[in-house]
Scaffold this active site. Structure first.
Site, PDB file in Angstrom:
ATOM      1  N   LYS A   1     -13.674  -3.053  -1.661  1.00  0.00           N
ATOM      2  CA  LYS A   1     -13.354  -2.016  -2.727  1.00  0.00           C
ATOM      3  C   LYS A   1     -14.568  -1.726  -3.857  1.00  0.00           C
ATOM      4  O   LYS A   1     -14.966  -2.481  -4.734  1.00  0.00           O
ATOM      5  CB  LYS A   1     -11.890  -2.006  -2.618  1.00  0.00           C
ATOM      6  CG  LYS A   1     -11.088  -0.641  -3.202  1.00  0.00           C
ATOM      7  CD  LYS A   1      -9.697  -0.948  -3.839  1.00  0.00           C
ATOM      8  CE  LYS A   1      -9.421   0.696  -4.289  1.00  0.00           C
ATOM      9  NZ  LYS A   1      -7.978  -0.081  -5.187  1.00  0.00           N
TER      10      LYS A   1
ATOM     11  N   SER B   1      -4.534   3.398  -2.622  1.00  0.00           N
ATOM     12  CA  SER B   1      -5.583   3.128  -2.481  1.00  0.00           C
ATOM     13  C   SER B   1      -6.849   2.839  -1.776  1.00  0.00           C
ATOM     14  O   SER B   1      -7.758   3.395  -1.942  1.00  0.00           O
ATOM     15  CB  SER B   1      -6.226   4.131  -4.352  1.00  0.00           C
ATOM     16  OG  SER B   1      -5.924   2.029  -4.567  1.00  0.00           O
TER      17      SER B   1
ATOM     18  N   SER C   1      -1.159   0.091  -3.955  1.00  0.00           N
ATOM     19  CA  SER C   1      -2.399   0.204  -3.311  1.00  0.00           C
ATOM     20  C   SER C   1      -3.264  -0.746  -2.107  1.00  0.00           C
ATOM     21  O   SER C   1      -3.989  -0.542  -1.383  1.00  0.00           O
ATOM     22  CB  SER C   1      -3.420   0.682  -4.175  1.00  0.00           C
ATOM     23  OG  SER C   1      -3.354   1.822  -4.837  1.00  0.00           O
TER      24      SER C   1
END
Lengths: 486, 495, 99
Positions: free
Chosen positions: A79, A154, A178
């Protein structure tokens, strides 16, 4: 046997048997990214050259019978909120569009030490603020199961990357769900470890007291292995807990006898999609058939979780994001009238609207005259929420719930109503507020073919139990092997 | 002009650690090499996290204990949020509502002659991180300001006094005593030029009018970079406030606290521009740092390992060495190394009073003349102590002692200075006091015989005649003790 | 609590947060933040008397590091992401306002 879609365990044994090299494997995933990512948009940066170099290095050492790490030669997608030395780390924000960290996050060091291949940096909601990966300043990631829908967020890029077979493993971060929510939406495994289990050093902060890094994988064993690699004490993070890390990957296949699975009566609320609810009830039947006991518990403060979260996280975020002022790094406006104006203009231009909204909310909640009523009140209710869980885990081993009350949303569905989006975090937020570990495992599909995730939570530092309970379920169901048809 | 000046001081002290408060970068003063003592943490890079320096915390507790503060059993760190280019995170890690220490006092001597003391209350002492340094374009051409983050993250102890100080002089005394204590404790070098000790003063005046007390609005004076400037700025500011009050009659509370800077060139204080909304610091607990709980055993250990404080040492010197308040203050106020020097000399020669006199007079004079520090003084206690020991044991005279002292100081090769060298000089120059009274008696008899007139004058009642006789005897007997010569001579004359 | 957010208040908060907002954003935030604040007011229902605020998810204490110097970054690395630098310093427009 195909490389794409294979589990981490399968890939590792083929590498170890010499049937496959890491360069071949990495090339296959890079090709898959080249073929599919135009449509999915999971990656912000594909680390082609370095990934192939890492792969070649592992191959060479493996052939020379030198010792290699736990993830030797396995691609991991990262990420873009985790700092990678020399590799752009943007947080999907215009503010950090060109930011190149001079250091590695602790988890990146752990991955390098485990000889993993860093295949690329994945898309996310800007600064991890969002539940759809739509607030990225650069692109909207699509759900591989339905390209009109979001992958959740997210960590939507990481979830989508694994779901689309573009990486067997990925790292995400989880501040209010997330990791677990996009894992559920993309039908992959995603785990948020106990707060303090994994060092946050080098993870760009959103809500510091809630943030935690965790694994995505296409099976529970892969998640266990990646969790084992990244977990452990780090002296550079004051909130990192100094406790031994069990070898999760060694025990994950052992079923738990006498498992007590809890459900919270407060989780069956208005707004819970009937198909999602049915999925949970079916999952409970699976556990029952495996000999587990199902127990109802009460978490009386559940309904306040979202309110507590949307005070604490933005308050911390408003402070954590103060450093982006166009002075030492990040975006600086071209036009400004003086230094103060430079700050405000740079920040006004560099941040997207969801980030600005949360900075505004947090600034307000901490400002003179409101601190006690908002921020402090939220911290007190937070403790009551934690106490609810403590009590519940005296009676149960894991708490089962849906990962989200509804299946993945259509792209653009929540843009006019952020509060509606926030309310979708109801099942995941509690684990962050209380610091608990949680995992989401694929639990089936709606009639429309949309993935539904089963979330399990456990008491602090009970990751081993959590993974074993999740693996029991995974082995008893057929969802693990299902792949999105792209 | 009938008013009393009311002063409270906020002192920022850089703690003497190897590394910064939250990261491993060096704290070395290095203004010539900007931005070389930084890392992701003190640059405030995304993803970096602070970890508390144990030594900084220990030094802070030690200091707070020494200024008689209550040490909190639970303390935490808060973020103080404001924007400035020398503050890379957009907040300063500080302590807000639960500082690690509070409610102490520091005793200052307000009269050196009488030793009269006064206790100055301390509201709190807390730990925080320093900011970097901005350099502004002074040319007026509007060039960019430069930011150096070498200093960012240096551990600072902020010590806030009660408004107990009543004059600029007292403020200066307070700072001097505090500095002395901090250097005794070795918690800070207190080098003001390098910014290791910085001071802001909160000042107003109480005007006495018709039996009433009228307080003027509070002013904070910033940028006070020497003790002298603290004194001058407060003097100026008190007078300015009095004059201002005469003009506008504004009293305490009528306006917000004003911030003024001290302009040392013009010796005035100047109002600084401040934004009203800038004062909302939005303090909240730093989620990246965990609290500290302090155990009794830890505190006891701090107390047990504490050195003798300057104030206690002054009192002891007065008693142990029979010094005046003034003399004791002179020694202690020179700093711990100087005081240790005196004690070391005293221990070797066995006469504290003698040691004090020598060090405060001869050593200090030569230090000043030759621009030497006590650490760099060529005659260190092992040698000086031996000179004084010989004086004390009546082996040489005080006069001879001084000759030897100067002789050694003027050595071409300072490395030859040693105890052995003392005895060599005594030998070479025949400085030994002659203890054999038979030999001395013979000399005196000879002198009397040669000076019949003087002897007659003395016997005729002219007392002063004895002086020239002693002089002649001394000339012949170089190492003789003048008192012994005089005694023996008078005895002979009386026969 | 139960404060509504008008445009004026949004502007004040924006100054505090150093965010330049357009008029459209100010209007939008007044509405959306107002809704969120209304929602979080539900916390008033909870009796929190005597409850100790929970700042950390895992409540540790006394975490320190040793006072040992670690290598710093070379200057070039410290400055590599700076929007404006002369190679020695970070550069910012002339500072007119005092802290």
């Amino acid at each position: 046997m195909s490389i794409i879609g294979a589990t981490t365990g399968e890939l590792l044994s083929r590498l170890e048997r010499g049937e496959l090299t890491s360069v071949e494997l990495t090339t296959a995933y890079l090709d898959r990214i080249a073929q599919q990512d135009d449509r999915v948009s999971a990656f912000l940066t594909v680390n082609t050259a370095e990934a192939l170099q890492q792969a070649a290095d592992v191959d060479r050492r493996r052939q020379a019978k030198q010792p290699v790490g736990l993830l030797a030669g396995i691609p991991v997608a990262i990420k873009d909120v985790l700092c990678t030395k020399g590799l752009k780390t943007t947080c999907a924000s215009r503010m950090l569009a060109n930011f190149i960290p001079p250091y590695d996050a602790h988890v990146i060091t752990q991955l390098r030490n485990a000889d993993a291949v860093l295949i690329g940096k994945t898309n996310m909601d800007e600064f991890a603020m969002g539940s759809t990966t739509e607030t990225s300043a650069f692109k909207i990631t699509r759900n591989p199961w339905d390209l009109d829908r979001t992958p959740g967020g997210s960590s939507g890029g990481s979830a989508a990357a694994v779901a689309a077979g573009m990486s067997p493993l990925a790292l995400g971060t989880d501040t209010g769900g997330s990791i677990r929510q996009p894992a559920g939406f993309c039908s992959v495994v995603g785990m948020k470890p106990t707060y303090g289990r994994v060092s946050r050093f080098g993870m760009v902060a959103y809500g510091s007291s809630l943030d935690q890094i965790g694994p995505f994988a296409n099976d529970v064993n892969g998640a266990a292995l990646l969790a084992q690699v990244i977990a452990g004490h780090d002296g550079r993070d004051s909130t990192s807990v100094n406790a031994p890390v069990p070898a999760y990957s060694q025990t994950v296949n052992q079923p738990l006898a006498g498992l007590r699975v809890g459900i919270a009566k407060e989780h069956f609320v208005e707004g819970l999609n009937p198909e999602v609810e049915q999925t949970l009830r079916t999952a409970l039947q699976v556990y029952k058939s495996l000999g587990a006991e199902i127990k109802e518990v009460s978490l009386p403060h559940t309904s306040y979780g979202v309110a507590v979260y949307y005070l604490i996280a933005p308050s911390e975020a408003s402070s954590n994001l103060a450093r982006y002022d166009g002075v030492h790094y990040g975006h600086r406006a071209e036009q400004f009238s003086n230094m103060i104006d430079m700050y405000a203009t740079s920040r006004g231009e560099g941040f997207g609207s969801e980030v600005k909204r949360r900075i505004m909310l947090g600034t307000y909640a901490l400002s003179a005259g409101y601190y006690d009523a908002y921020y402090l009140k939220a911290l007190k209710v937070r403790r009551l929420i934690r106490q609810d869980y403590d009590k519940a885990f005296e009676q149960i081993d894991v708490l089962a719930s849906p990962a989200s009350p509804n299946p993945p949303s259509k792209v653009g569905e929540y843009s006019a109503n952020p509060l509606a989006m926030y309310l979708e975090d109801i099942y995941t937020i509690g684990a962050n507020l209380a610091g608990l570990p949680g995992i989401s495992v694929p639990a089936g599909f709606t009639e429309a073919g949309l993935p539904v995730g089963l979330q399990l939570l456990a008491a602090p530092f009970e990751e081993e139990k959590l993974l074993r309970a999740a693996r029991m379920y995974e082995l008893a169901t057929k969802w693990q092997g299902q792949r999105a048809a792209l | 002009m009938d008013y009393t000046t009311i002063i409270g001081l906020e002192v920022h002290v850089q703690l003497q650690t190897n590394t910064k408060i939250f990261c491993g970068c060096s704290t070395k003063f290095n203004p010539d090499n900007p931005n070389v003592q930084t890392c992701p943490v003190c640059l405030g890079l995304p993803g970096s996290l602070p970890v508390m320096n144990r030594h900084a915390f220990d030094l802070a507790v030690k200091t707070a204990t020494a200024i008689n503060c209550q040490i909190a059993r639970f303390t935490k760190w808060d973020r103080k949020q404001y924007y400035y280019p020398d503050l890379p995170k957009g907040y300063q890690i500080s302590q807000y509502d639960l500082p690690f220490s509070h409610d102490g006092w520091l005793e200052i001597v307000i009269n050196k002659e009488t030793g009269e003391k006064k206790k100055i209350g301390i509201i709190r002492a807390h730990l925080e991180e320093d900011a970097g340094k901005n350099t502004h374009d002074e040319t007026g051409r509007g060039h960019d300001s430069q930011v150096d983050l070498n200093r960012a993250g240096t551990p600072l102890l902020e010590i806030v006094s009660h408004p107990d100080l009543r004059s600029a002089q007292e403020a200066k005394e307070y700072l001097e005593e505090l500095k002395l204590l901090l250097t005794y404790l070795e918690v800070s070098d207190c080098n003001m030029q390098e910014g290791s000790l910085r001071c802001d003063a909160n000042v107003n005046v109480h005007i006495h009018r018709d039996g009433q007390k009228i307080a003027t609005p509070l002013v904070e004076i910033k940028n006070l970079n020497s003790f002298r400037n603290v004194e001058l700025a407060i003097e100026f500011e008190a007078d300015r406030q009095y004059r201002q009050w005469q003009q506008d009659g504004m009293t305490f509370g009528a306006v917000l606290k004003e911030t003024r800077g001290y302009d040392a060139v013009r010796n005035i204080t100047v109002a600084q521009r401040t934004k009203e909304n800038a004062s909302d610091y939005r303090y909240f607990p730093d989620p990246d740092l965990v609290p500290v709980t302090i155990e009794e055993a830890y505190l006891q250990n701090v107390i047990d390992s504490m050195v003798e404080f300057p104030a206690a040492r002054r009192t002891r010197f007065i008693q142990q060495y029979q010094l005046s308040n003034y003399d004791a203050a002179v020694i202690i106020d020179q700093g711990v190394v100087f005081a240790n020097f005196v004690e070391h000399v005293a221990k070797i020669c066995g006469d504290g009073k003698q040691a004090c006199n020598w060090v405060t007079q001869d050593v200090l004079r030569e230090m000043n003349d030759r621009k030497l520090t006590i650490e760099g003084f060529p005659i260190q206690p092992p040698v000086l102590g031996e000179i004084l020991k010989r004086v004390n044991d009546k082996k040489i005279t005080i006069k001879s002692g001084r000759e030897i002292f100067l002789n050694l100081l003027n050595s071409e090769d300072l490395s030859t200075i040693s105890v052995a060298r003392i005895d060599q000089i005594i030998q070479e120059q025949g400085l030994s006091i002659v203890a054999d009274s038979g030999q001395l008696e013979a000399v005196i008899v000879g002198v009397l015989a040669k000076n019949a007139k003087a002897v007659a004058d003395f016997k005729g009642g002219k007392q002063s005649a004895v002086g020239s006789l002693i002089g002649q005897a001394m000339k012949e007997m170089k190492g003789a003790d003048p008192a012994t010569v005089r005694e023996l001579l008078l005895k002979k004359l009386a026969e | 609590m139960a404060e509504t957010l008008d445009a004026e208040k949004v502007r004040k908060v924006a100054v505090l947060a150093r965010l330049k907002l357009s008029e459209a954003e100010i209007g939008d935030y007044a509405t959306k933040l107002g809704n969120i604040l209304k929602y979080v007011d539900t916390l008033n229902e909870v009796n929190t008397e005597g409850v100790v605020p929970m700042v950390h998810a895992v409540e540790l204490s006394n975490v320190f590091r040793a006072d040992e110097v670690q290598p710093s970054l070379p200057r070039a690395a410290a400055l590599q992401n700076a929007p404006k630098t002369d190679g020695t310093f970070f550069l910012v427009p002339q500072i007119l306002e005092d802290k």
